[in-house]
Design a protein around this motif. Structure first.
Motif, PDB file in Angstrom:
ATOM      1  N   SER A 517      39.715  28.925  28.591  1.00 32.37           N
ATOM      2  CA  SER A 517      39.847  30.373  28.363  1.00 32.37           C
ATOM      3  C   SER A 517      40.407  30.658  26.977  1.00 32.37           C
ATOM      4  O   SER A 517      41.154  31.606  26.766  1.00 32.37           O
ATOM      5  CB  SER A 517      40.734  31.016  29.446  1.00 32.37           C
ATOM      6  OG  SER A 517      40.124  30.918  30.692  1.00 32.37           O
ATOM      7  N   ILE A 518      40.080  29.803  25.998  1.00 29.98           N
ATOM      8  CA  ILE A 518      40.460  30.012  24.598  1.00 29.98           C
ATOM      9  C   ILE A 518      39.179  30.259  23.817  1.00 29.98           C
ATOM     10  O   ILE A 518      38.262  29.438  23.842  1.00 29.98           O
ATOM     11  CB  ILE A 518      41.209  28.792  24.032  1.00 29.98           C
ATOM     12  CG1 ILE A 518      42.503  28.541  24.831  1.00 29.98           C
ATOM     13  CG2 ILE A 518      41.512  28.995  22.553  1.00 29.98           C
ATOM     14  CD1 ILE A 518      43.249  27.315  24.384  1.00 29.98           C
ATOM     15  N   TYR A 519      39.087  31.412  23.148  1.00 31.14           N
ATOM     16  CA  TYR A 519      37.859  31.810  22.479  1.00 31.14           C
ATOM     17  C   TYR A 519      38.146  32.049  20.995  1.00 31.14           C
ATOM     18  O   TYR A 519      39.100  32.755  20.638  1.00 31.14           O
ATOM     19  CB  TYR A 519      37.300  33.093  23.091  1.00 31.14           C
ATOM     20  CG  TYR A 519      36.962  32.970  24.550  1.00 31.14           C
ATOM     21  CD1 TYR A 519      35.724  32.476  24.956  1.00 31.14           C
ATOM     22  CD2 TYR A 519      37.883  33.341  25.529  1.00 31.14           C
ATOM     23  CE1 TYR A 519      35.400  32.363  26.300  1.00 31.14           C
ATOM     24  CE2 TYR A 519      37.572  33.222  26.869  1.00 31.14           C
ATOM     25  CZ  TYR A 519      36.327  32.738  27.252  1.00 31.14           C
ATOM     26  OH  TYR A 519      36.027  32.615  28.569  1.00 31.14           O
ATOM     27  N   PRO A 520      37.311  31.483  20.111  1.00 27.25           N
ATOM     28  CA  PRO A 520      37.453  31.796  18.679  1.00 27.25           C
ATOM     29  C   PRO A 520      36.805  33.148  18.381  1.00 27.25           C
ATOM     30  O   PRO A 520      35.865  33.564  19.067  1.00 27.25           O
ATOM     31  CB  PRO A 520      36.696  30.648  18.002  1.00 27.25           C
ATOM     32  CG  PRO A 520      35.663  30.238  19.008  1.00 27.25           C
ATOM     33  CD  PRO A 520      36.284  30.453  20.360  1.00 27.25           C
ATOM     34  N   TYR A 594      43.106  44.994  34.614  1.00 19.81           N
ATOM     35  CA  TYR A 594      43.735  44.683  33.329  1.00 19.81           C
ATOM     36  C   TYR A 594      44.246  43.251  33.355  1.00 19.81           C
ATOM     37  O   TYR A 594      44.843  42.811  34.339  1.00 19.81           O
ATOM     38  CB  TYR A 594      44.878  45.652  33.027  1.00 19.81           C
ATOM     39  CG  TYR A 594      44.407  46.980  32.482  1.00 19.81           C
ATOM     40  CD1 TYR A 594      43.975  47.087  31.159  1.00 19.81           C
ATOM     41  CD2 TYR A 594      44.386  48.119  33.282  1.00 19.81           C
ATOM     42  CE1 TYR A 594      43.534  48.307  30.653  1.00 19.81           C
ATOM     43  CE2 TYR A 594      43.937  49.340  32.788  1.00 19.81           C
ATOM     44  CZ  TYR A 594      43.520  49.422  31.468  1.00 19.81           C
ATOM     45  OH  TYR A 594      43.082  50.610  30.969  1.00 19.81           O
ATOM     46  N   GLU A 595      44.005  42.529  32.254  1.00 19.50           N
ATOM     47  CA  GLU A 595      44.363  41.117  32.154  1.00 19.50           C
ATOM     48  C   GLU A 595      45.106  40.886  30.842  1.00 19.50           C
ATOM     49  O   GLU A 595      44.711  41.404  29.798  1.00 19.50           O
ATOM     50  CB  GLU A 595      43.075  40.271  32.198  1.00 19.50           C
ATOM     51  CG  GLU A 595      43.323  38.782  32.232  1.00 19.50           C
ATOM     52  CD  GLU A 595      42.005  38.013  32.317  1.00 19.50           C
ATOM     53  OE1 GLU A 595      40.938  38.664  32.272  1.00 19.50           O
ATOM     54  OE2 GLU A 595      42.063  36.777  32.410  1.00 19.50           O
ATOM     55  N   TRP A 596      46.182  40.113  30.893  1.00 18.70           N
ATOM     56  CA  TRP A 596      46.998  39.854  29.709  1.00 18.70           C
ATOM     57  C   TRP A 596      46.298  38.832  28.820  1.00 18.70           C
ATOM     58  O   TRP A 596      45.848  37.782  29.283  1.00 18.70           O
ATOM     59  CB  TRP A 596      48.374  39.336  30.092  1.00 18.70           C
ATOM     60  CG  TRP A 596      49.339  40.423  30.486  1.00 18.70           C
ATOM     61  CD1 TRP A 596      49.643  40.833  31.726  1.00 18.70           C
ATOM     62  CD2 TRP A 596      50.114  41.226  29.589  1.00 18.70           C
ATOM     63  NE1 TRP A 596      50.554  41.858  31.705  1.00 18.70           N
ATOM     64  CE2 TRP A 596      50.873  42.128  30.383  1.00 18.70           C
ATOM     65  CE3 TRP A 596      50.250  41.298  28.203  1.00 18.70           C
ATOM     66  CZ2 TRP A 596      51.736  43.052  29.843  1.00 18.70           C
ATOM     67  CZ3 TRP A 596      51.123  42.232  27.652  1.00 18.70           C
ATOM     68  CH2 TRP A 596      51.853  43.098  28.478  1.00 18.70           C
ATOM     69  N   TRP A 597      46.207  39.120  27.496  1.00 14.76           N
ATOM     70  CA  TRP A 597      45.616  38.218  26.518  1.00 14.76           C
ATOM     71  C   TRP A 597      46.534  38.110  25.299  1.00 14.76           C
ATOM     72  O   TRP A 597      47.272  39.050  24.987  1.00 14.76           O
ATOM     73  CB  TRP A 597      44.242  38.720  26.061  1.00 14.76           C
ATOM     74  CG  TRP A 597      43.175  38.474  27.074  1.00 14.76           C
ATOM     75  CD1 TRP A 597      42.956  39.152  28.226  1.00 14.76           C
ATOM     76  CD2 TRP A 597      42.196  37.433  27.027  1.00 14.76           C
ATOM     77  NE1 TRP A 597      41.909  38.610  28.919  1.00 14.76           N
ATOM     78  CE2 TRP A 597      41.404  37.557  28.204  1.00 14.76           C
ATOM     79  CE3 TRP A 597      41.885  36.422  26.116  1.00 14.76           C
ATOM     80  CZ2 TRP A 597      40.348  36.696  28.471  1.00 14.76           C
ATOM     81  CZ3 TRP A 597      40.826  35.585  26.384  1.00 14.76           C
ATOM     82  CH2 TRP A 597      40.077  35.702  27.554  1.00 14.76           C
ATOM     83  N   ARG A 624      47.874  34.044  33.801  1.00 14.00           N
ATOM     84  CA  ARG A 624      48.550  33.173  34.768  1.00 14.00           C
ATOM     85  C   ARG A 624      50.034  33.039  34.458  1.00 14.00           C
ATOM     86  O   ARG A 624      50.860  32.913  35.367  1.00 14.00           O
ATOM     87  CB  ARG A 624      47.895  31.802  34.806  1.00 14.00           C
ATOM     88  CG  ARG A 624      47.867  31.045  33.513  1.00 14.00           C
ATOM     89  CD  ARG A 624      47.181  29.687  33.711  1.00 14.00           C
ATOM     90  NE  ARG A 624      47.133  28.889  32.502  1.00 14.00           N
ATOM     91  CZ  ARG A 624      46.177  28.978  31.589  1.00 14.00           C
ATOM     92  NH1 ARG A 624      45.211  29.854  31.741  1.00 14.00           N
ATOM     93  NH2 ARG A 624      46.202  28.214  30.510  1.00 14.00           N
ATOM     94  N   TYR A 625      50.384  33.080  33.149  1.00 10.90           N
ATOM     95  CA  TYR A 625      51.802  32.999  32.810  1.00 10.90           C
ATOM     96  C   TYR A 625      52.513  34.286  33.206  1.00 10.90           C
ATOM     97  O   TYR A 625      53.637  34.256  33.740  1.00 10.90           O
ATOM     98  CB  TYR A 625      51.969  32.749  31.310  1.00 10.90           C
ATOM     99  CG  TYR A 625      51.232  31.546  30.811  1.00 10.90           C
ATOM    100  CD1 TYR A 625      50.197  31.685  29.886  1.00 10.90           C
ATOM    101  CD2 TYR A 625      51.552  30.268  31.266  1.00 10.90           C
ATOM    102  CE1 TYR A 625      49.505  30.571  29.424  1.00 10.90           C
ATOM    103  CE2 TYR A 625      50.862  29.154  30.818  1.00 10.90           C
ATOM    104  CZ  TYR A 625      49.841  29.313  29.881  1.00 10.90           C
ATOM    105  OH  TYR A 625      49.170  28.224  29.451  1.00 10.90           O
ATOM    106  N   LYS A 626      51.850  35.425  32.960  1.00 11.59           N
ATOM    107  CA  LYS A 626      52.431  36.698  33.371  1.00 11.59           C
ATOM    108  C   LYS A 626      52.547  36.783  34.889  1.00 11.59           C
ATOM    109  O   LYS A 626      53.556  37.259  35.428  1.00 11.59           O
ATOM    110  CB  LYS A 626      51.570  37.858  32.843  1.00 11.59           C
ATOM    111  CG  LYS A 626      51.618  38.045  31.342  1.00 11.59           C
ATOM    112  CD  LYS A 626      52.969  38.595  30.893  1.00 11.59           C
ATOM    113  CE  LYS A 626      52.979  38.901  29.404  1.00 11.59           C
ATOM    114  NZ  LYS A 626      54.271  39.468  28.960  1.00 11.59           N
ATOM    115  N   SER A 627      51.508  36.283  35.579  1.00  5.41           N
ATOM    116  CA  SER A 627      51.551  36.303  37.052  1.00  5.41           C
ATOM    117  C   SER A 627      52.670  35.432  37.566  1.00  5.41           C
ATOM    118  O   SER A 627      53.379  35.783  38.516  1.00  5.41           O
ATOM    119  CB  SER A 627      50.198  35.843  37.623  1.00  5.41           C
ATOM    120  OG  SER A 627      49.159  36.700  37.212  1.00  5.41           O
TER     121      SER A 627
END
Length: 867
Positions: A517-520, A594-597, A624-627
């Motif tokens: 889930s890491i996007y350039p 809403y999803e944290w990025w 996942r870290y926020k959750s």
């Protein structure tokens, strides 16, 4: 003229008979085999039956059912047979054919009327019930009478030195009948062969080890033969491992471990039954045929003959089965080998003559090659140019035949690299490779398009090139271009490139991006557009055709509370004030959430440091870290709440337990000296003690149930129960516990026989708790309980009292733990909470209605099946 009329007459006659044959009826046949489709000869039985009907030219649809009599008990066989009959009746069956005793006997004893309504043909019957058959005019068939006397004589003939006979049977009807028949014949045999001895074993009374040791161990089985009145799967297992030869009067044993079987041939007997059934269908009454005995013979297993070293000449009379082809067709094999040898001689002679002709042809070819050498030199120069190209190149003429292939293409296809000649010249397109797009071969289509339109064609994306010689394939890219000469198209040149490595690296990169889930991303300052990977855009609901998005589109996906702060930080990066930055915010994804990025930026400087050329970065989902952070916070709050609940629980329990204990201890002390009290006072003391003991016991039970609920160990046992009987039991146990002046009434629908699949103990616990709770607050009148059936699949139980009722404030908290409407009433406030938990486990719900001063009604709605 007469001949013409004759031809017309023959044609019309053929047409009429064709129509008659087309409209001929196809009969439905029920074929019942006594055993399973795993028996070695079951396919021969079906084939013989079909051939019998075909011999009589009767069209049939045969449905085969297997009774599996060696597995099921007789009562189960009758149930299965009734199902066969029901299915046959629904299909409109015209006749029933049975094989072996079990199928016939079970058919006429299963209780179904079908076998007495339509014709029945049996065969393979060992012990027919002649009394029953004589009463059935719709029945006829064939018997295969066993003859153990002949079987013993044949065993004595083949194995004269084996003088011990072992008879193995079980408790089935056929086995016991067969043993009885064998014992009668053995007595006669013993008169002429007194040296023989007999051992008998019953597989259902003897231990398996005794039977195996007596037959399978060489030290015991030497000098023994085994007679099996009825074959079974157990006998098959023993027979295949036995060191003593097995003899039986059942063809089912053939190739299944038996040495010799004296019975009718399975195929022949089945074909005879098919012929007879066909004649019955044509109109001949079954009673005209009656009972016929099938010809029987000895059948030997070749593998058993070989195992016991018995020559084929000794196995007479009879038929040997399971012979290897070499033994069975030895003469034909010898003839075949001789023919092959003669053919090889002819081929060698032909090759010698062909070689001479080829030598003469080569001489003429060499002369022509001298003339063509100049042209070949020019062609080689042309070839060397194309061999220097890195991409694979192949040319075709206008007839789609190969003209030239360069070295790079041969390497790509893993073909020999001998380029001094053109080994594939003249072969049609598709001979050395094929091109597939979406599973469809497209090479010829593209060649045709280039030759027809005279324009270049690119190989479609996601295409594969397949090597014809190995079947291997790989992704390919390239182009087809026309070859022009003097203004005309003379061929097509194809350039191709193996893109396996490039595609693999691209896929690896995409996989790494998707899994992590890491996007350039990149922001083009001149166009004001972001470039993201396709997976990222799809994740946030953008169209699949897009490759770039604007800054405003990205901001539209942000949470409104964070847009302004992120805009300021990005403007600072555009102004060259920050070379690297980290931004965290929420984005609205394709799932509607809403999803944290987290975005990280790196500025690529342009001609001057204050004017960036581009902004690069990566983004990562940190949801996942926020959750996890939220879950830890929730867990902390629950722990604090649990600590408070524990304190409240201890406080409530210490008070509730102390109250009955004080009464018990106080009145127990008074009973230590009863001389100062009257008998009525002593009885009152004892009643008080008993009452407080009951209260204490109920309190402890509530605490234990609460503990089971909290730990998740409350056990539920679901079964079918009568609801009226359950409520009557509750009424009988509770009516004696009612306060004075309160009547307990049971109200159930008249004549109801309602059944529930539920846990009767837990359901009674709910009803008892509700009645006990009503009794605490009802000083006069009645308590009525029962059930209603207002909607299909559900039942509503109720407990209604005429007590003092519950206020609106009490109704809001009535199911909470430790809540008590009246703090002076005995109890810990757990009963209704436990009831609510139990009802929820029963897939139902509980509700309450009340009016102060008039009473309260609790309703429990549960489904008929609570599992």
């Amino acid at each position: 003229m007469n001949r013409r009329r004759y031809y017309i007459f023959c044609f019309l006659l053929f047409t009429v008979f064709s129509q008659i044959a087309a409209t001929e009826r196809a009969y439905n046949i029920l074929f019942i085999q006594s055993y399973t489709n795993q028996t070695p000869w079951h396919s021969e039985l079906i084939r013989g039956l079909c051939d019998g009907f075909g011999e009589e030219k009767v069209k049939v649809n045969i449905v085969t059912e297997y009774l599996d009599a060696d597995y099921w008990a007789y009562p189960s066989e009758k149930v299965i047979m009734k199902r066969f009959c029901e299915r046959a009746r629904n299909r409109g069956t015209d006749i029933i054919v049975t094989v072996s005793d079990e199928a016939f006997h079970t058919l006429f004893n299963c209780g179904d009327s079908l076998p007495r309504q339509i014709p029945v043909v049996y065969y393979g019957m060992k012990y027919p019930d002649e009394a029953l058959i004589s009463t059935l005019p719709n029945v006829c068939g064939f018997t295969s009478n066993p003859d153990f006397s002949l079987l013993l004589e044949q065993a004595n003939k083949i194995f004269p030195n084996r003088t011990e006979v072992v008879c193995v049977n079980d408790n089935s009807f056929l086995s016991l009948k067969g043993k009885e028949d064998f014992m009668n014949e053995y007595g006669k045999f013993l008169r002429s062969h007194p040296e023989y001895k007999l051992l008998t074993y019953n597989v259902q009374t003897e231990t398996t080890s005794n039977i195996i040791s007596s037959i399978c161990y060489p030290r015991n089985s030497y000098g023994r033969i085994v007679i099996v009145p009825k074959w079974s799967p157990f006998m098959a297992f023993i027979g295949k491992n036995s060191k003593a030869p097995f003899f039986s009067c059942q063809s089912i044993a053939l190739t299944n471990g038996v040495f010799c079987a004296y019975d009718a041939d399975p195929y022949t007997s089945s074909r005879m039954a098919g012929v007879r059934a066909a004649k019955v269908l044509k109109g001949t009454p079954p009673e005209e045929f009656g009972m016929t005995e099938t010809p029987v013979d000895f059948h030997y297993d070749f593998k058993q003959l070989d195992f016991f070293h018995v020559e084929k000449e000794r196995a007479t009379p009879g038929v040997i089965l399971n012979q290897p082809y070499w033994e069975k067709y030895r003469f034909l094999f010898i003839l075949l080998y001789a023919s092959i040898l003669a053919l090889l001689v002819l081929v060698v002679v032909w090759l010698i003559r062909a070689n001479r002709r080829e030598a003469r042809r080569r001489m003429h070819a060499q002369t022509r090659l001298l003339v063509q050498s100049r042209l070949v030199a020019q062609r080689d120069e042309f070839d060397n140019i194309f061999h220097s190209i890195r991409d694979g190149v192949i040319t075709y003429d206008t007839d789609y035949r190969i003209h030239f292939t360069n070295r790079a293409l041969l390497e790509m296809l893993h073909l020999p690299l001998d380029v001094s000649v053109r080994p594939y010249e003249g072969l049609p397109a598709g001979s050395i490779f094929k091109i597939y797009t979406n599973g469809r071969e497209v090479l010829r289509e593209m060649l045709k398009e280039v030759i027809t339109k005279g324009k270049s064609v690119e190989i479609p994306a996601n295409s594969f090139m397949q090597e014809v010689h190995s079947g291997s394939y790989f992704p390919v890219s390239g182009e087809l271009v026309p070859i022009h000469s003097h203004g005309n198209i003379t061929g097509v040149a194809v350039s191709a490139h193996n893109i396996s490595d490039e595609e693999m690296q691209k896929r690896f990169f995409d996989l790494a991006v998707e899994e992590s889930s890491i996007y350039p991303w990149q922001y083009n300052i001149r166009t004001g557009l972001f470039t993201f990977p396709q997976g990222f855009l799809k994740r946030f609901g953008f169209e699949e055709s897009l490759t770039t998005v604007s800054r405003s589109e990205i901001e539209d996906k942000m949470h409104p509370e964070e847009v302004e702060d992120i805009r300021i930080m990005f403007d600072e990066a555009l102004a060259g004030k920050k070379q690297n930055a980290r931004m965290s915010f929420r984005q609205y994804n394709a799932d509607g959430k809403y999803e944290w990025w987290e975005y990280r930026t790196s500025v690529l400087n342009g001609l001057t440091t204050d004017v960036p050329y581009s902004i690069l970065g990566i983004c990562q989902s940190i949801q996942r870290y926020k959750s996890t952070e939220e879950e830890l916070t929730t867990a902390r709050d629950k722990a604090l709440q649990a600590d408070k609940l524990k304190s409240a629980f201890l406080a409530n329990m210490s008070h509730e337990i102390r109250t009955p204990l004080n009464a018990i201890v106080g009145f127990s002390d008074l009973l230590s000296d009863t001389s100062n009290f009257t008998e009525e006072e002593v009885a009152q003391f004892i009643a008080t003690i008993n009452k407080n003991c009951s209260l204490l016991l109920a309190l402890i039970n509530d605490i234990l149930d609460l503990s089971r609920i909290e730990s998740g160990t409350m056990d539920f046992q679901f079964a079918k129960h009568s609801l009226p009987l359950l409520l009557k039991n509750v009424h009988d146990s509770q009516r004696l516990n009612m306060p004075q002046g309160v009547e307990l009434l049971l109200d159930i629908p008249e004549g109801s026989k309602k059944y529930l699949v539920t846990d009767n103990v837990r359901l009674q616990q709910v009803v008892n708790n509700l009645i006990n709770n009503a009794a605490k607050f009802t000083s006069g009148g009645s308590i009525t309980f029962g059930y209603t059936e207002d909607e299909p699949g559900y039942v509503s139980l109720f407990v209604e009292d005429t007590g003092k009722g519950i206020s609106e404030e009490g109704l809001r908290h009535i199911f909470e733990r430790f809540y008590k409407v009246d703090s002076f009433t005995q109890g810990a406030g757990l009963g209704l909470s436990i009831c609510q938990t139990i009802v929820g486990r029963l897939r139902g719900n509980i509700s309450v209605t009340s009016e102060v001063g008039k009473g309260t009604r609790f309703t429990v709605r549960i489904p008929d099946t609570c599992e």
